[in-house]
Enzyme design. Structure first.
Site, PDB file in Angstrom:
ATOM      1  CB  THR A 102      -0.922   0.027   1.235  1.00  0.00           C
ATOM      2  OG1 THR A 102      -1.342   1.373   1.505  1.00  0.00           O
ATOM      3  CG2 THR A 102      -0.216  -0.501   2.472  1.00  0.00           C
ATOM      4  CB  CYS A 215      -3.514   4.824  -4.741  1.00  0.00           C
ATOM      5  SG  CYS A 215      -4.706   3.771  -3.887  1.00  0.00           S
TER       6      CYS A 215
END
Length: 253
Positions: A102, A215
């Site tokens: 992440t 992202c």
């Protein structure tokens, strides 16, 4: 008549070939993108080693609802404690290097690294290396509001010689909304793809030579075909760095 074994130091080298290092994946944020980490790692190992080879992986997958609640509350230290504990469990299970699957939670990367003795491969470092390899110096950054607005990610890229542009407030809000309300739930809408294309266009107009898809879910929505300048897909770049590190010294074939 039996033949004595050759003395030590003589005859062919029977030492085993170097093996893959075990990659520990700290994922679940969201599982939609963590699934891409798993798929890409296995595909890349198969491409590099051939045959039936696949990646040696351990996966710790957290409950994203818990992490998202801590993000919104600004309880980053508590979120870091949760991920650090998971990282320690991965190391105890045999992980020899770690990836945090992440971008946003690299906000607590130092806290995670401090909990283990094995290296944590920082996603922003892999991204910066790819941007430099492409000969670019100014990039637009798309990601969650946390990634675009807080210093932890932008400063990491800037510290590696890059100029980082982010969208304006309205565009940041829309990029963030699509990630949490759609992509993290597995929803991919053509309207959102078009909105991202327009945001990318405005970043390019502002001087971006490339765009960092900062992202891990964004790659589910847009790719190179959606941008007039090169895009840097952070999930793939991160996995490529991990596989390269895991296969260091491993013979092909």
């Amino acid at each position: 008549m039996s033949h004595p074994s050759p003395p030590a130091g003589h005859g062919p080298d029977q030492s085993p070939a170097p093996r893959q290092r075990v990659v520990g994946m700290l994922g679940g944020m969201s599982w939609e993108s963590t699934a891409e980490y798993y798929r890409l790692a296995n595909e890349l190992v198969r491409e590099r080693l051939g045959g039936l080879h696949s990646a040696r992986l351990l996966l710790a997958s957290v409950d994203f609802a818990e992490i998202e609640r801590l993000q919104v509350a600004g309880e980053w230290d508590r979120a870091g404690q949760v991920l650090a504990a998971e990282a320690a469990r991965l190391q105890a299970a045999g992980a020899e290097l770690l990836v945090l699957c992440t971008n946003t939670m690299h906000r607590v990367a130092d806290q995670v690294q401090a909990a283990v003795d094995v290296p944590l491969l920082h996603l922003a470092d892999a991204t910066a290396a790819a941007v430099h390899a492409a000969g670019l110096s100014t990039v637009g950054l798309l990601g969650t509001a946390f990634t675009m607005e807080q210093a932890f990610y932008r400063d990491r890229l800037a510290g590696r010689g890059l100029r980082v542009l982010v969208p304006d407030a309205a565009d940041r809000a829309e990029v963030h909304r699509v990630i949490y309300d759609e992509l993290c739930l597995g929803v991919v809408r053509p309207e959102s793809r078009e909105a991202y294309r327009q945001v990318i266009g405005r970043l390019v107009d502002a001087g971006a030579q490339g765009v960092v898809l900062g992202c891990t879910e964004i790659e589910l929505l847009v790719g190179a075909e959606d941008s007039p300048v090169p895009v840097f897909p952070t999930t793939r770049l991160h996995v490529e760095a991990a596989v390269t590190a895991a296969l260091e010294g491993v013979p092909v074939g």
